[in-house]
Scaffold this motif. Structure first.
Motif, PDB file in Angstrom:
ATOM      1  N   THR A 223       0.711  -1.382  -0.248  1.00 22.85           N
ATOM      2  CA  THR A 223      -0.240  -0.029   0.195  1.00 22.85           C
ATOM      3  C   THR A 223       0.830   1.351   0.387  1.00 22.85           C
ATOM      4  OG1 THR A 223      -1.683  -1.008   1.656  1.00 22.85           O
ATOM      5  CG2 THR A 223      -1.532   1.097   0.956  1.00 22.85           C
ATOM      6  N   LEU A 224       2.335   1.151   0.934  1.00 26.72           N
ATOM      7  CA  LEU A 224       3.048   2.533   1.051  1.00 26.72           C
ATOM      8  C   LEU A 224       3.070   2.616  -0.311  1.00 26.72           C
ATOM      9  CD1 LEU A 224       4.927   2.430   4.470  1.00 26.72           C
ATOM     10  CD2 LEU A 224       3.494   3.720   3.665  1.00 26.72           C
ATOM     11  N   GLY A 225       3.865   1.835  -1.204  1.00 25.73           N
ATOM     12  CA  GLY A 225       4.852   1.239  -2.190  1.00 25.73           C
ATOM     13  C   GLY A 225       3.719   2.256  -3.123  1.00 25.73           C
ATOM     14  N   TYR A 226       2.307   1.682  -3.198  1.00 24.38           N
ATOM     15  CA  TYR A 226       1.432   1.930  -4.310  1.00 24.38           C
ATOM     16  C   TYR A 226       1.342   3.644  -4.060  1.00 24.38           C
ATOM     17  CZ  TYR A 226      -1.364  -0.149  -7.670  1.00 24.38           C
ATOM     18  OH  TYR A 226      -2.058  -0.291  -9.389  1.00 24.38           O
ATOM     19  N   PHE A 227       1.491   4.621  -2.868  1.00 26.35           N
ATOM     20  CA  PHE A 227       1.397   5.372  -3.148  1.00 26.35           C
ATOM     21  C   PHE A 227       2.534   6.259  -4.102  1.00 26.35           C
ATOM     22  CE2 PHE A 227       3.528   9.632  -1.369  1.00 26.35           C
ATOM     23  CZ  PHE A 227       2.431  10.520  -0.773  1.00 26.35           C
ATOM     24  N   VAL A 228       3.039   5.854  -4.044  1.00 24.57           N
ATOM     25  CA  VAL A 228       4.990   6.353  -5.072  1.00 24.57           C
ATOM     26  C   VAL A 228       4.138   6.378  -6.414  1.00 24.57           C
ATOM     27  CG1 VAL A 228       7.032   6.580  -5.685  1.00 24.57           C
ATOM     28  CG2 VAL A 228       6.094   6.145  -3.342  1.00 24.57           C
ATOM     29  N   CYS A 229       3.609   5.333  -6.890  1.00 26.33           N
ATOM     30  CA  CYS A 229       3.157   4.767  -8.181  1.00 26.33           C
ATOM     31  C   CYS A 229       1.896   6.363  -8.410  1.00 26.33           C
ATOM     32  CB  CYS A 229       2.352   3.943  -8.043  1.00 26.33           C
ATOM     33  SG  CYS A 229       1.824   3.365  -9.307  1.00 26.33           S
ATOM     34  N   GLY A 230       0.905   6.780  -7.312  1.00 26.64           N
ATOM     35  CA  GLY A 230      -0.070   7.521  -8.016  1.00 26.64           C
ATOM     36  C   GLY A 230       1.520   8.803  -7.736  1.00 26.64           C
ATOM     37  N   PHE A 231       1.404   9.278  -6.921  1.00 24.25           N
ATOM     38  CA  PHE A 231       2.327  10.746  -6.899  1.00 24.25           C
ATOM     39  C   PHE A 231       2.735  11.102  -8.270  1.00 24.25           C
ATOM     40  CE2 PHE A 231       5.178  13.477  -6.323  1.00 24.25           C
ATOM     41  CZ  PHE A 231       4.419  14.725  -5.224  1.00 24.25           C
ATOM     42  N   GLN A 232       3.546   9.843  -8.363  1.00 24.75           N
ATOM     43  CA  GLN A 232       4.894   9.981 -10.193  1.00 24.75           C
ATOM     44  C   GLN A 232       3.921   9.826 -10.817  1.00 24.75           C
ATOM     45  OE1 GLN A 232       6.714   6.527  -9.484  1.00 24.75           O
ATOM     46  NE2 GLN A 232       8.914   8.241  -8.139  1.00 24.75           N
ATOM     47  N   VAL A 359      -4.613   8.950  -2.739  1.00 29.19           N
ATOM     48  CA  VAL A 359      -3.629   9.397  -2.455  1.00 29.19           C
ATOM     49  C   VAL A 359      -2.519  10.716  -2.944  1.00 29.19           C
ATOM     50  CG1 VAL A 359      -2.909  10.478   0.740  1.00 29.19           C
ATOM     51  CG2 VAL A 359      -5.327   8.390   0.190  1.00 29.19           C
ATOM     52  N   GLY A 360      -1.717   9.512  -3.223  1.00 27.17           N
ATOM     53  CA  GLY A 360      -0.286   9.457  -4.018  1.00 27.17           C
ATOM     54  C   GLY A 360      -1.156  10.727  -5.330  1.00 27.17           C
TER      55      GLY A 360
END
Length: 410
Positions: A223-232, A359-360
């Protein structure tokens, strides 16, 4: 591990064609929203933060409500959910096209389209895949569906740029609203027989599934890693065109709208190959290592793009590399969820992971505009995107992909 399903309800070929078409339309239309940034803000006298907030809200609504929509689809079947999503998508696009004030534009583009995307994109389609595709083909099938969404991005970018050029941004949104109604007949082709969502083995309730997932270490890291995907990806899709436009004074060639639209189209084109091969490789290699490599490669690609001299060629090369890495996380992430927890509540649990992604996405879209308006540059956000890529590469390594003990006894 025992099989988690009895037999296919929808034939694989049929499901991939129509599931792919639904994702193609839904993801393809949204991928081009960055092209509307400058013409919409200029026509209405808004700053970039206003447009960015609408897209950020869209992503946040999409993520926050995706677990709810996924749970409804798992419990009652996906057909009604997809039909409602197609209607809301069309209404949202029309509302954006007709709005000249900030509030209705934000409601239409943020709330309605965000809600529509919960019902017409990957989580719901992957739930259908999970119920109809054998485990040994599941990652591959998810990769094919993600590749279809990627092709939609490649296809729709020149379409949307052409509509804007010929009809203006507002009328282009109205025409896209008409196009979104095609999701309705596609949804009919994915209708499952009544009760098919309850064919999965096991007596686990929704509350038990939620508790099990939220206390699972691998689920937390994923879940934490997927935040980064969304942000980028959302920062780039929304702000790449304005970023290139800002560089036009120093490098006139990169400021052309054609460069930005070509770059976004290349992201969609190479995303087709990236997502497909992510599905293929995910059947053969540990998916956590593939995810770690994807995030590390993104960080390197962004750093090279920002720190090297920017030209049209370097922009196209960056777009091609990022495109290959763009949604390749999607089939791998969802396949890990299915592998650990089974497929009974796949739409809901994928929606929970996806909430972090969105959220990201909200942060990438909104803070991209906010920090630009405050500082006059996107450089700080680029640095954040690089740092987050390194972070995500590291936290995906400890993920355990083994199925839970309860699946061994079903």
């Amino acid at each position: 591990m025992a099989s988690t399903q009895s037999k296919a309800i929808i034939p694989l070929k049929h499901l991939l064609i129509y599931g792919g078409l639904l994702v193609t339309l839904s993801m393809g239309i949204r991928h081009g929203f960055g092209l509307f940034n400058l013409p919409i803000t200029a026509a209405n006298g808004w700053d970039r933060e206003t447009f960015a907030l609408t897209i950020a809200l869209q992503n946040l609504v999409w993520g926050a409500l995706q677990p709810v929509t996924g749970a409804l689809a798992d419990r009652f079947g996906a057909f009604r959910i997809m039909m409602a999503g197609g209607i809301l998508y069309a209404l949202g696009l029309v509302g954006m096209g007709l709005s000249t004030d900030i509030l209705p534009f934000t409601v239409a583009g943020g709330l309605l389209i965000g809600l529509a995307q919960t019902a017409t994109t990957y989580s719901v389609v992957y739930g259908i895949l999970g119920r109809n595709v054998a485990a040994e083909k599941r990652v591959w099938a998810m990769g094919v569906a993600a590749a279809a969404g990627s092709f939609g991005q490649f296809l729709m970018i020149p379409v949307e740029q052409g509509l804007i050029s010929h009809f203006g941004a507002s009328d282009a949104l109205l025409l896209l609203g008409l196009m979104a109604t095609l999701m309705l007949p596609i949804a009919f082709q994915l209708k499952e027989p009544a009760g098919s969502s309850q064919l999965q083995l096991g007596n686990q309730t929704i509350a038990e599934a939620l508790g099990e997932a939220m206390h699972n270490r691998s689920f937390q890291l994923l879940t934490l890693g997927y935040f980064v995907c969304g942000f980028q990806v959302v920062f780039i899709s929304v702000h790449l065109a304005p970023y290139l436009s800002d560089l036009s004074k120093a490098v006139p060639a990169v400021g052309s709208p054609a460069v930005a639209s070509t770059a976004l189209a290349l992201i969609g084109l190479f995303n087709v190959f990236g997502t497909f091969y992510a599905g293929v490789l995910g059947q053969r290699f540990p998916k956590r290592y593939l995810l770690s490599g994807i995030y590390a490669s993104r960080a390197i690609a962004i750093a090279l793009f920002v720190f090297m001299p920017i030209t049209p060629f370097s922009t196209y090369l960056f777009a091609a590399v990022m495109g290959f890495l763009w949604l390749s996380t999607v089939p791998l992430t969802n396949a890990i969820v299915a592998q650990i927890f089974g497929v009974k509540y796949l739409s809901m649990l994928s929606g929970l992971v996806f909430f972090s992604h969105q959220v990201g996405s909200f942060c990438g879209a909104y803070f991209g505009g906010l920090l630009y308006d405050r500082s006059g540059t996107y450089e700080v956000v680029w640095m954040i995107a690089i740092a987050l890529g390194i972070f995500a590469a590291l936290i995906n390594l400890p993920i355990q992909e083994r199925g839970l003990g309860r699946l061994q006894s079903t």
